[in-house]
Motif scaffolding. Structure first.
Motif: not given
Length: 347
Positions: A163-188
């Motif tokens: 299984e997988i889950g992906v999250g995306v959020a907008q913010g700043e990284f090192r003073g510039e606009p950026a999209t943060y991406v998190v990918q989680y994998f799982g096996a229940p």
């Protein structure tokens, strides 16, 4: 001279205009109300259009990240991972936390490890993994960068994950606009007894310098979490693709910003004209007060000032964090990943 005389008749009550300044007469009041309402209509239409553009142009899309991840797994004859709402919630919460606090790491500033987000979302896992990325232009670039990193690639092609889950959020990284991406994998826990295919060899593309990614692996014995990797460094990764609609996005934002500024200027001008007209009408010949004109001018001034105040409080001109998705769609210096991935096994 004639111009000054006409200007005086428009604003200053006198015998020449029967103490009724033209700017406060009914035809002019109707004209100004029409201008105010039309301008506000343009403002609202542009505001809706800008928000729609921001939503449409979001460069990194969770669904695409999942699809590209499964494409890579298929190359190794692995079963695809399916989206899990709990893992998605965990990934979104972690991405939002990084964007809000401005960090890029598997472990948060408060010491919160990746697996806490998964457990807080209510996901009971036997195996879990995390990949991170920031400031990429597109979903394909994110997955390419992960596949170019041995530890991130190991998470993507790990046979035990279902299984997988992906999250995306907008913010700043090192003073510039950026999209943060998190990918989680799982096996229940309930699925670990299933037979798991062996991972086939998948070619790892060469990584070039200038964008960044991160991944982690850790093992859980009983209730104790232990990270298998030290806190990773951040690696720049060059992006090779550019969204075809980047110039359209940029031009759209610029045109809407300009129109928003023009509307605010028009409303301010109308309000100022009304205020000046009212002040001169009231004070120049205070013994002669055309009540109907004063009331009409006051109504127009209040309408213009109300819209002006409302519009000034509306974030029409995009801030860096609000336009991170769009700016991510435009050419940039590249994204970033951590030097390692993260994973965990519950024993």
């Amino acid at each position: 001279m004639n111009f000054l005389k006409k200007l005086k008749n428009h604003f200053v009550p006198s015998e020449n205009n029967v103490y009724r300044p033209h700017v406060l007469r009914k035809p002019w009041l109707i004209f100004f109300v029409t201008v105010v309402l039309a301008s506000e209509g343009v403002f609202l239409v542009d505001l809706v259009a800008r928000q729609s553009a921001l939503d449409f142009i979001a460069a990194v899309l969770p669904g695409e990240v999942v699809a590209f991840t499964n494409d890579e797994r298929s190359l190794g004859a692995l079963n695809p991972v399916s989206e899990n709402s709990l893992l998605t919630a965990a990934a979104q919460a972690k991405a939002a936390d990084m964007a809000a606090k401005g960090y890029f790491s598997h472990t948060g500033p408060d010491g919160k490890e990746p697996w806490v987000w998964v457990k807080d979302a209510g996901y009971e896992y036997q195996y879990a993994g995390e990949n991170l990325a920031v400031r990429f232009n597109g979903s394909r670039d994110v997955v390419n960068a992960w596949m170019a990193s041995p530890t991130h690639r190991a998470n993507i092609v790990k046979p035990v994950y279902t299984e997988i889950g992906v999250g995306v959020a907008q913010g700043e990284f090192r003073g510039e606009p950026a999209t943060y991406v998190v990918q989680y994998f799982g096996a229940p826990r309930s699925s670990v007894s299933a037979a798991l295919p062996a991972a086939a060899s998948v070619p790892s593309p060469a990584a070039s310098a200038n964008s960044q990614v991160a991944g982690a692996e850790t093992q859980e014995s009983g209730s104790v979490l232990a990270s298998a990797n030290e806190e990773p460094a951040i690696i720049p990764v060059t992006q090779h693709t550019e969204a075809p609609w980047s110039s359209v996005a940029k031009n759209l934002l610029q045109s809407e910003t300009q129109s928003g500024g023009a509307v605010i200027a028009i409303l301010a001008a109308v309000a100022m004209i009304m205020i000046v007209g009212l002040a001169l009408t009231f004070f120049v010949h205070i013994q002669i007060q055309p009540t109907d004109m004063l009331i009409g001018g006051a109504v127009v001034a209040v309408i213009a000032l109300s819209f002006l105040t409302l519009n000034m409080q509306t974030p029409f001109v995009p801030t860096s964090t609000q336009t991170a998705a769009v700016m991510g769609a435009l050419p940039s210096q590249g994204g970033f990943i951590d030097s390692t991935s993260a994973s965990i096994e519950a024993l």
